[in-house]
Design a protein around this motif. Structure first.
Motif, mmCIF file in Angstrom:
data_model
loop_
_atom_site.group_PDB
_atom_site.id
_atom_site.type_symbol
_atom_site.label_atom_id
_atom_site.label_comp_id
_atom_site.label_asym_id
_atom_site.label_seq_id
_atom_site.Cartn_x
_atom_site.Cartn_y
_atom_site.Cartn_z
ATOM 1 N N ASP A 20 31.604 62.778 71.022
ATOM 2 C CA ASP A 20 31.150 64.164 70.862
ATOM 3 C C ASP A 20 30.398 64.612 72.121
ATOM 4 N N LEU A 21 29.508 63.762 72.586
ATOM 5 C CA LEU A 21 28.744 64.070 73.806
ATOM 6 C C LEU A 21 29.663 64.152 75.023
ATOM 7 N N ALA A 22 30.593 63.228 75.116
ATOM 8 C CA ALA A 22 31.520 63.223 76.251
ATOM 9 C C ALA A 22 32.357 64.504 76.259
ATOM 10 N N ILE A 23 32.803 64.933 75.085
ATOM 11 C CA ILE A 23 33.610 66.156 74.987
ATOM 12 C C ILE A 23 32.780 67.377 75.362
ATOM 13 N N LYS A 24 31.505 67.382 75.012
ATOM 14 C CA LYS A 24 30.634 68.493 75.413
ATOM 15 C C LYS A 24 30.524 68.568 76.934
ATOM 16 N N GLN A 25 30.541 67.408 77.593
ATOM 17 C CA GLN A 25 30.452 67.365 79.050
ATOM 18 C C GLN A 25 31.781 67.710 79.711
ATOM 19 N N ASP A 26 32.892 67.308 79.098
ATOM 20 C CA ASP A 26 34.208 67.551 79.684
ATOM 21 C C ASP A 26 35.237 67.725 78.568
ATOM 22 N N SER A 27 35.393 68.948 78.125
ATOM 23 C CA SER A 27 36.299 69.215 77.007
ATOM 24 C C SER A 27 37.772 69.240 77.421
ATOM 25 N N SER A 28 38.050 69.002 78.692
ATOM 26 C CA SER A 28 39.443 68.999 79.156
ATOM 27 C C SER A 28 40.007 67.585 79.287
ATOM 28 N N ASN A 29 39.234 66.582 78.893
ATOM 29 C CA ASN A 29 39.680 65.197 79.025
ATOM 30 C C ASN A 29 40.368 64.740 77.729
ATOM 31 N N PRO A 30 41.688 64.569 77.753
ATOM 32 C CA PRO A 30 42.394 64.199 76.525
ATOM 33 C C PRO A 30 42.011 62.815 76.000
ATOM 34 N N ALA A 31 41.591 61.921 76.872
ATOM 35 C CA ALA A 31 41.228 60.564 76.439
ATOM 36 C C ALA A 31 40.021 60.587 75.505
ATOM 37 N N PHE A 32 39.103 61.507 75.731
ATOM 38 C CA PHE A 32 37.933 61.597 74.853
ATOM 39 C C PHE A 32 38.350 61.969 73.425
ATOM 40 N N TYR A 33 39.249 62.950 73.316
ATOM 41 C CA TYR A 33 39.735 63.347 71.986
ATOM 42 C C TYR A 33 40.532 62.215 71.346
ATOM 43 N N ASN A 34 41.376 61.577 72.137
ATOM 44 C CA ASN A 34 42.186 60.486 71.619
ATOM 45 C C ASN A 34 41.320 59.340 71.107
ATOM 46 N N ASN A 35 40.324 58.960 71.873
ATOM 47 C CA ASN A 35 39.462 57.844 71.479
ATOM 48 C C ASN A 35 38.591 58.193 70.275
ATOM 49 N N ARG A 36 38.115 59.443 70.235
ATOM 50 C CA ARG A 36 37.368 59.856 69.052
ATOM 51 C C ARG A 36 38.292 59.866 67.832
ATOM 52 N N GLY A 37 39.542 60.243 68.049
ATOM 53 C CA GLY A 37 40.529 60.193 66.968
ATOM 54 C C GLY A 37 40.709 58.796 66.414
ATOM 55 N N TRP A 38 40.756 57.813 67.297
ATOM 56 C CA TRP A 38 40.877 56.417 66.831
ATOM 57 C C TRP A 38 39.667 56.011 65.998
#
Length: 101
Positions: A20-38
């Protein structure tokens, strides 16, 4: 930023907060969404996981891993028609991209 988690509810909840914090810092990084999804999938939050996997696939439409994660969750949720439709959309998308390139 490297974040890891194990298949333990506490670790997955911590990972979710970190992503969540990483996405707030960089919401264009697909790996953050993917890893949070896992992490979400690991605690059986399939609909939220699918939303994150779809967001990752949208941000990087050529990454097969993100696309297969969406398909896997649709299958787990017994949404077979939606999974087949999504797979067909991907197939058509790839055909179109192959013609353009």
């Amino acid at each position: 930023m490297t974040l890891t988690f194990i298949n333990d509810d506490t670790d997955n909840l911590k990972a979710i907060r970190n992503f969540d914090l990483a996405i707030k810092q960089d919401s264009s990084n697909p790996a953050f969404y993917n890893n949070r999804g896992w992490a979400l999938q690991n605690i059986n939050k399939y609909k939220l996981a699918m939303a994150d996997f779809k967001k990752a696939a949208l941000l990087d439409s050529l990454d097969v891993n993100y696309q297969s994660n969406v398909l896997r969750v649709l299958w787990i949720l017994n949404k077979y028609k939606e999974a087949f439709s999504f797979a067909e959309e991907l197939r058509n998308f790839r055909k179109m991209n192959t013609l353009i390139m």
